[in-house]
Design a protein around this motif. Structure first.
Motif, PDB file in Angstrom:
ATOM      1  N   HIS A   1      -4.204   5.371  -3.102  1.00 54.56           N
ATOM      2  CA  HIS A   1      -5.317   6.095  -3.110  1.00 54.56           C
ATOM      3  C   HIS A   1      -5.191   7.277  -4.073  1.00 54.56           C
ATOM      4  O   HIS A   1      -4.188   7.745  -4.329  1.00 54.56           O
ATOM      5  CB  HIS A   1      -5.473   6.933  -1.695  1.00 54.56           C
ATOM      6  CG  HIS A   1      -5.775   5.889  -0.346  1.00 54.56           C
ATOM      7  ND1 HIS A   1      -5.939   6.586   0.704  1.00 54.56           N
ATOM      8  CD2 HIS A   1      -5.690   4.901  -0.414  1.00 54.56           C
ATOM      9  CE1 HIS A   1      -6.032   5.524   1.610  1.00 54.56           C
ATOM     10  NE2 HIS A   1      -6.387   4.400   0.949  1.00 54.56           N
TER      11      HIS A   1
ATOM     12  N   GLU B   1      -8.277  -4.706   6.923  1.00 53.80           N
ATOM     13  CA  GLU B   1      -7.748  -3.592   7.469  1.00 53.80           C
ATOM     14  C   GLU B   1      -8.393  -3.193   8.577  1.00 53.80           C
ATOM     15  O   GLU B   1      -8.806  -1.900   8.799  1.00 53.80           O
ATOM     16  CB  GLU B   1      -7.518  -2.431   6.489  1.00 53.80           C
ATOM     17  CG  GLU B   1      -7.034  -2.787   5.069  1.00 53.80           C
ATOM     18  CD  GLU B   1      -7.035  -1.533   3.961  1.00 53.80           C
ATOM     19  OE1 GLU B   1      -8.494  -1.229   3.734  1.00 53.80           O
ATOM     20  OE2 GLU B   1      -6.205  -0.905   3.898  1.00 53.80           O
TER      21      GLU B   1
ATOM     22  N   HIS C   1     -10.174  -4.908  -0.163  1.00 53.63           N
ATOM     23  CA  HIS C   1     -10.045  -4.678   1.271  1.00 53.63           C
ATOM     24  C   HIS C   1     -11.300  -5.046   1.836  1.00 53.63           C
ATOM     25  O   HIS C   1     -12.403  -4.462   1.547  1.00 53.63           O
ATOM     26  CB  HIS C   1      -9.827  -3.115   1.483  1.00 53.63           C
ATOM     27  CG  HIS C   1      -8.207  -2.863   1.028  1.00 53.63           C
ATOM     28  ND1 HIS C   1      -7.743  -1.632   0.795  1.00 53.63           N
ATOM     29  CD2 HIS C   1      -7.166  -3.605   0.889  1.00 53.63           C
ATOM     30  CE1 HIS C   1      -6.600  -1.568   0.708  1.00 53.63           C
ATOM     31  NE2 HIS C   1      -6.104  -2.897   0.457  1.00 53.63           N
TER      32      HIS C   1
ATOM     33  N   HIS D   1       0.872  -1.068   0.073  1.00 55.15           N
ATOM     34  CA  HIS D   1      -0.195   0.124   0.040  1.00 55.15           C
ATOM     35  C   HIS D   1       0.937   1.306   0.068  1.00 55.15           C
ATOM     36  O   HIS D   1       1.721   1.318   1.094  1.00 55.15           O
ATOM     37  CB  HIS D   1      -0.901  -0.150   1.201  1.00 55.15           C
ATOM     38  CG  HIS D   1      -2.084   0.869   1.116  1.00 55.15           C
ATOM     39  ND1 HIS D   1      -1.990   2.212   0.777  1.00 55.15           N
ATOM     40  CD2 HIS D   1      -3.446   0.905   1.554  1.00 55.15           C
ATOM     41  CE1 HIS D   1      -3.017   2.628   0.833  1.00 55.15           C
ATOM     42  NE2 HIS D   1      -4.075   1.732   1.258  1.00 55.15           N
TER      43      HIS D   1
HETATM   44 FE    FE Z   1      -6.344   2.436   1.722  1.00 54.32          FE
END
Ligand code: FE
Ligand code: FE
Ligand code: ZN
Length: 290
Positions: free
Chosen positions: A110, A258, A213, A72
């Motif tokens: 993102h 997460e 996710h 990430h």
């Molecule tokens: Fe994220």
């Protein structure tokens, strides 16, 4: 095909990939996601090739396929903000190299927040940055994450993600990461996931979906908050999440938790066990605390 499930794990400077793999094994997971340094900053230590080699061997011994592992990007990188264009692109290029040197081929990113320049300009800035950072010989796929729509976040619906992909020249190096908490918070009704997948396929194309996710949400649908909750504890609920995790069309796609720590205890071992059992554990929080 076996369920591919894991969680966010740490990547520490002293043991690097070895530590990440050991943490993954401790959760009975078969994949994982990590930041190459702190998520909130861009300072990074060099990747140690000895530790990478050891980590990759450890993965082989434990049936963890590197193809399912995800990095990430730090969330302060904001490609939608052109003020930091040179810094962003330089960091992203270096991050792509780090990811590649670890043998990983997926980087979740993102898309960014337009912070006042507007949606159109923000999307254009993201496209311009990606087009400079991605090269013909880039081996890593940048997976744009679907966002909750907090503040001026872009990528809060499939149409915005599609607009970014449309502008990227090297489309084979772009993918999408769906985040269930973010989808809920941005207004998608996860109790009807088949419709969401159909919409995704129509607008973006299912072949772009590379990572999911899996998070519950502390907030109701369409609240644009982005606060993750433990599996089955939040507003999305256990049954809806299980349907997504075991969806026929999503086999082979890594599912990454997460969810929040419970009083400093990682919840992942207990959550993964519950997901494998397909039955909600009423004592989840208690078991995590033990
Ligand atoms: Fe994220
Ligand atoms: Fe996420
Ligand atoms: Zn989030």
């Amino acid at each position: 095909m076996e369920l591919i499930i894991g969680s966010h794990v740490s990547f520490k400077k002293d043991d690097q990939l070895v530590g990440s793999v050991l943490e993954t094994i401790s959760y009975d997971a078969n994949t994982f996601m990590f930041y190459t340094g702190a998520p909130q900053n861009t300072s990074r230590v060099p990747i140690n090739s000895e530790l990478t080699k050891k980590g990759l061997e450890l993965m082989k011994l434990n049936n963890i396929n590197i193809k399912n592992v995800v990095v990430h990007a730090p969330y302060i990188i904001n490609l939608a903000n052109s003020n930091n264009f040179d810094f962003n692109v330089r960091f992203l290029k270096e991050e792509l190299e780090r990811v590649e040197s670890l043998g990983v081929d997926k980087l979740v990113l993102h898309p960014g927040s337009h912070v006042g320049v507007g949606i159109d300009q923000g999307i254009q800035n993201i496209i311009d940055s990606l087009n400079v950072a991605l090269k013909d010989d880039t081996k890593v796929t940048i997976c744009l994450e679907t966002m909750a729509g907090k503040g001026t976040e872009l990528g809060r619906n499939f149409e915005e993600i599609k607009r970014i992909i449309d502008g990227v020249e090297l489309k084979d190096k772009i993918g999408v990461c769906m985040d269930t908490c973010h989808l809920n918070d941005s207004g998608y009704d996860l109790s009807d996931f088949d419709s969401i997948l159909n919409e995704f396929d129509k607008i973006i194309g299912l072949k772009y979906l590379k990572v999911i996710h899996i998070n519950d949400s502390k907030n109701e649908i369409n609240t644009h908050k982005d606060r993750h909750d433990n599996i089955g504890i939040g507003k999305i609920g256990f049954d809806n999440l299980i349907k997504i995790i075991y969806h026929d069309k999503l086999k082979g796609i890594p599912k990454i938790l997460e969810t929040p720590y419970v009083e400093k205890n990682p919840p992942y071992k207990q959550e993964i066990e519950m997901i494998r059992n397909k039955e909600f554990n009423e004592n989840l929080i208690k078991d995590i605390l033990e």
